[in-house]
Design a protein around this motif. Sequence first.
Motif, short mmCIF file in Angstrom:
data_model
loop_
_atom_site.label_atom_id
_atom_site.label_comp_id
_atom_site.label_asym_id
_atom_site.label_seq_id
_atom_site.Cartn_x
_atom_site.Cartn_y
_atom_site.Cartn_z
N GLY A 117 0.81 -1.21 0.00
CA GLY A 117 0.00 0.00 0.00
C GLY A 117 0.84 1.27 0.00
N THR A 118 2.11 1.12 0.37
CA THR A 118 2.99 2.29 0.46
C THR A 118 3.95 2.38 -0.72
OG1 THR A 118 2.91 2.10 2.87
CG2 THR A 118 4.68 3.47 1.94
N ALA A 119 4.70 1.31 -0.93
CA ALA A 119 5.80 1.37 -1.90
C ALA A 119 5.33 1.16 -3.34
CB ALA A 119 6.85 0.32 -1.56
N ASP A 120 4.19 0.48 -3.49
CA ASP A 120 3.72 0.18 -4.85
C ASP A 120 2.47 1.01 -5.19
OD1 ASP A 120 5.78 -1.62 -5.14
OD2 ASP A 120 4.59 -3.35 -4.56
N ILE A 121 1.32 0.44 -4.94
CA ILE A 121 0.07 1.03 -5.44
C ILE A 121 -0.25 2.39 -4.80
CG2 ILE A 121 -1.51 -0.10 -3.82
CD1 ILE A 121 -3.28 -0.78 -6.31
N GLY A 122 0.28 2.62 -3.59
CA GLY A 122 -0.05 3.87 -2.90
C GLY A 122 1.04 4.93 -2.96
N LEU A 123 2.10 4.66 -3.73
CA LEU A 123 3.25 5.58 -3.71
C LEU A 123 2.88 6.97 -4.20
CD1 LEU A 123 6.22 5.92 -3.07
CD2 LEU A 123 6.77 5.13 -5.37
N GLN A 124 2.05 7.03 -5.23
CA GLN A 124 1.66 8.32 -5.79
C GLN A 124 0.86 9.14 -4.77
OE1 GLN A 124 -0.28 8.21 -9.64
NE2 GLN A 124 -1.70 9.77 -8.97
N SER A 125 -0.09 8.51 -4.14
CA SER A 125 -0.92 9.26 -3.20
C SER A 125 -0.10 9.67 -1.98
CB SER A 125 -2.18 8.46 -2.83
OG SER A 125 -2.13 7.94 -1.54
N LEU A 126 0.84 8.80 -1.59
CA LEU A 126 1.73 9.15 -0.47
C LEU A 126 2.61 10.33 -0.85
CD1 LEU A 126 3.09 8.64 2.26
CD2 LEU A 126 4.54 6.93 1.14
N SER A 127 3.20 10.27 -2.03
CA SER A 127 4.07 11.35 -2.48
C SER A 127 3.30 12.68 -2.48
CB SER A 127 4.62 11.04 -3.87
OG SER A 127 5.34 12.14 -4.37
N GLY A 128 2.07 12.64 -2.99
CA GLY A 128 1.25 13.84 -3.02
C GLY A 128 1.00 14.39 -1.62
N ALA A 129 0.64 13.52 -0.71
CA ALA A 129 0.31 13.97 0.65
C ALA A 129 1.54 14.56 1.34
CB ALA A 129 -0.27 12.82 1.46
N MET A 130 2.69 13.91 1.16
CA MET A 130 3.92 14.39 1.80
C MET A 130 4.34 15.73 1.19
SD MET A 130 4.89 12.13 4.13
CE MET A 130 3.18 11.96 4.56
N GLU A 131 4.25 15.82 -0.13
CA GLU A 131 4.67 17.03 -0.84
C GLU A 131 3.79 18.22 -0.47
OE1 GLU A 131 3.47 19.84 -3.74
OE2 GLU A 131 2.42 17.92 -3.75
N ARG A 132 2.51 17.97 -0.19
CA ARG A 132 1.60 19.08 0.13
C ARG A 132 1.78 19.60 1.55
NH1 ARG A 132 -2.02 15.57 -2.51
NH2 ARG A 132 -2.98 14.96 -0.55
N GLY A 133 2.56 18.87 2.35
CA GLY A 133 2.93 19.40 3.65
C GLY A 133 1.88 19.28 4.75
N HIS A 134 0.97 18.31 4.61
CA HIS A 134 -0.04 18.13 5.66
C HIS A 134 0.63 17.80 6.99
CE1 HIS A 134 -3.47 18.08 2.89
NE2 HIS A 134 -2.64 17.49 2.06
N ASP A 135 0.01 18.25 8.06
CA ASP A 135 0.52 17.93 9.39
C ASP A 135 0.03 16.54 9.77
OD1 ASP A 135 1.71 18.09 11.80
OD2 ASP A 135 0.29 19.50 12.69
N MET A 136 0.77 15.54 9.36
CA MET A 136 0.33 14.16 9.59
C MET A 136 1.54 13.23 9.65
SD MET A 136 -1.03 13.14 5.74
CE MET A 136 -0.56 11.39 5.72
N ILE A 137 1.30 12.05 10.20
CA ILE A 137 2.34 11.02 10.17
C ILE A 137 1.85 9.95 9.20
CG2 ILE A 137 3.66 9.32 11.49
CD1 ILE A 137 2.88 10.78 14.04
N TYR A 138 2.73 9.48 8.34
CA TYR A 138 2.39 8.30 7.57
C TYR A 138 3.32 7.17 8.02
CZ TYR A 138 1.23 4.98 4.00
OH TYR A 138 0.81 3.84 3.36
N ILE A 139 2.72 6.02 8.26
CA ILE A 139 3.52 4.87 8.72
C ILE A 139 3.37 3.71 7.75
CG2 ILE A 139 3.98 3.25 10.60
CD1 ILE A 139 2.60 5.29 12.48
N CYS A 140 4.52 3.24 7.27
CA CYS A 140 4.53 2.01 6.48
C CYS A 140 4.94 0.87 7.39
CB CYS A 140 5.52 2.13 5.32
SG CYS A 140 5.77 0.55 4.46
N TYR A 141 4.08 -0.13 7.47
CA TYR A 141 4.43 -1.35 8.19
C TYR A 141 4.91 -2.35 7.16
CZ TYR A 141 2.07 0.82 12.13
OH TYR A 141 1.71 1.69 13.14
#
Lengths: 313, 391
Positions: A117-141
């Motif tokens: 969900g992080t490194a493959d299919i969700g990488l784009q959405s993760l990159s977007g969220a991180m780049e936009r600077g939201h005040d959040m933690i993302y955790i990859c298990y």
Amino acid sequence: MATTFSPISVFAARLMPKEQRFVSGHRACQGCAEALAVRMVHSILGRNTIVASATGCMEIISSSYPDTAWTVPWIHVAFENAAAVASGVEAGLSILMKKGKIPQRKIQVVGMGGDGGTADIGLQSLSGAMERGHDMIYICYDNEAYMNTGIQRSSSTPYGASTTTSPAGSLSIGQHTWKKNIPMIMAGHKIPYVATASPSYPFDLAQKVKKAAKVKGPAYLHIYACCPTGWRMKPDMAVQIGRLAVETGVFPLYEIEQGVLRITHKTPELRPLKEYTKHQGRFRHLDDATLEEIERRVLDEYRKLERREGLAL
Amino acid sequence: MERRIGMEASIAMAEAVGLCDADVVSAYPITPQTHIVEHLSELVANGELDANFVPVESEHSAMSVCCGSSAAGARTYTATSSQGLALMHEILFIAPALRLPIVMAVANRSLSGPISIWNDHSDIMAERDIGWIQVFVENAQEAIDLTIWSFRIAEDKRVSLPTIVNFDGFILSHMIEPVLMPDREQVQDFLPPFEPLQRLDIDNPVSMGPVGIPDVYTEAKYVQHKLLTDAYGPIVETFGELEKHFGRKYRPVETYRADDADVLLLTMGALGETAMTAVDERRKRGQKVGLIKLRLFRPFPYKDLLNAIGDKPVLGVMDRAVSFGGPVGPVASEVKAALFSARKHPLVPEFIVGLGGRDTSIADFHSIFDDLFEAAERDTTPDPRFVGLRE
Ligand SMILES: Cc1ncc(C[n+]2csc(CCOP(=O)(O)OP(=O)(O)O)c2C)c(N)n1
Ligand code: SF4
Ligand SMILES: [Mg+2]
């Protein structure tokens, strides 16, 4: 080489919160270190937390209606969008607070997903969220494969591991690509905090979770999550395997704070790789030559990491 | 007080969203939706709309952000079109299942391939069964009114379902038309503050979006179906409220010169305006044609449609999309399904028109009317026709 804790961690033992937010009764396999890591993370993050989870083992095992293992607000929408959903929750909460529609207070928004969900299919959405600077933690298990669907390879599956879609065979050694380096990709987003952690090192993990929560803006945690079922190993070895992953240099523990890298658990002399691989069925087919080749590359990567310590990335 | 003003339909729609005081807008640009989100970004940048604008990296994330913000209790808006709507597909089904009252404009456009930025209804017909309330508008005024109404119906606690306002790309989205723009006070009187059914609240923790085992999935789907079907009542009721507040009347099915008509034609969206002109021309020639305009597409207004058709012998249906290798026209197939249970039903000739921006002229309407009269005379249904097809 004996495992050492940094002095501050030793004292942190008593400070570890007792209250759980991800509670027992869920359906994870015996010895699942991913569930262990989730439990640790949320006991540290505490009550004022909202979680957006990706589809995957942790979602499936924790939320079979009408049961739930979550005592904090939790939402699951789909597989590849946990980071986007979390960023939406953050955007919603922050504007409602600004407009005085809900009380002003710190609420930690957390997005979580597996390595798929992080490194493959969700990488784009993760990159977007991180780049936009939201005040959040993302955790990859990271349990190094798509476990929920039956142990298929991901781009986070280590070289040589046999999975159901990278099976070892007469013409194949199993996974034939090197593990994708997501923490460094996240560091490339110039976010304030990136760290790797492991439930086998609970105090190191606790400190990193706290730092991630403290940071204003996005923080990314990449947590090693041993999966006895998918790695074909004894369930009572999950914590030990997590230690060996660090001590052999396979999964180094480090953090990148404001762009500066620091190895948080130093391992100047790495243990032989075999001590790590011999317990896991997914590596059983590898011959000595291949293991040595992997060991050389692990060492090489580890030395590279050491050389980058203290440097602004 | 309302302002009388000339405005592009997209801008008017964005202004309406501003009047509704949306909390979160998340969108990704795609022609011909761009003017809506550009204008909304401007409103936020100038402090005219106190909202978080989340400029996502894709429509998939736009809809995902909308799910998150709506679940957090924020009034949430997005807009898209064509490929963007298709990219959202997966998440579109999840929003109503989570009862998230997101409002979305779809500037209707064709789907690739070949890639085409121009107008038809291929995009939305592929999303027929997503479980959202869906309306179609014909002009800029309707775009304003029904955008404001969408927040009201979506957020109505009896409903709490996401809502789509379909408006035709370019032929409506980029038209400058005279409109009456309501003021903030009028909108506030009509639209109560958003009080979500449930939200992600640390003081009342809930788990949203759990696993539905076979034991509960059927029930979950039944409830969803019932909710959307039963939304019909509140829809009609709030159309009434809209009329009370703004003086303009909306119905799930609207008709034009249909009562005494010999043959009927059904349209959806902006082509209705041209259709009315064609009907008037035909009437001048003494031929009684009438129009049915399907405003509400979901929940499908079966009864209103049957009432509007009455005992007319022929009902032509215009479709702006193709159900390949199947029933040809998706709207026609819905209409026929609605008619099947009626004791007596008309012949239903199908017309595929205006694909990928192909102009639908008054002459095209006349050729369609000719077909309808011929069908009535022969008492047989012609094969579906691609209007204006070049051999
Ligand atoms: C769009 C989409 N594709 C595929 C799936 C099937 N699927 C569900 S979970 C999963 C794998 C999850 O792997 P990972 O993210 O590593 O989490 P884990 O189960 O290993 O913890 C897959 C492939 C899905 N739910 N949605
Ligand atoms: S398959 Fe692996 S990750 Fe999933 S619950 Fe079982 S042990 Fe945990
Ligand atoms: Mg995994």
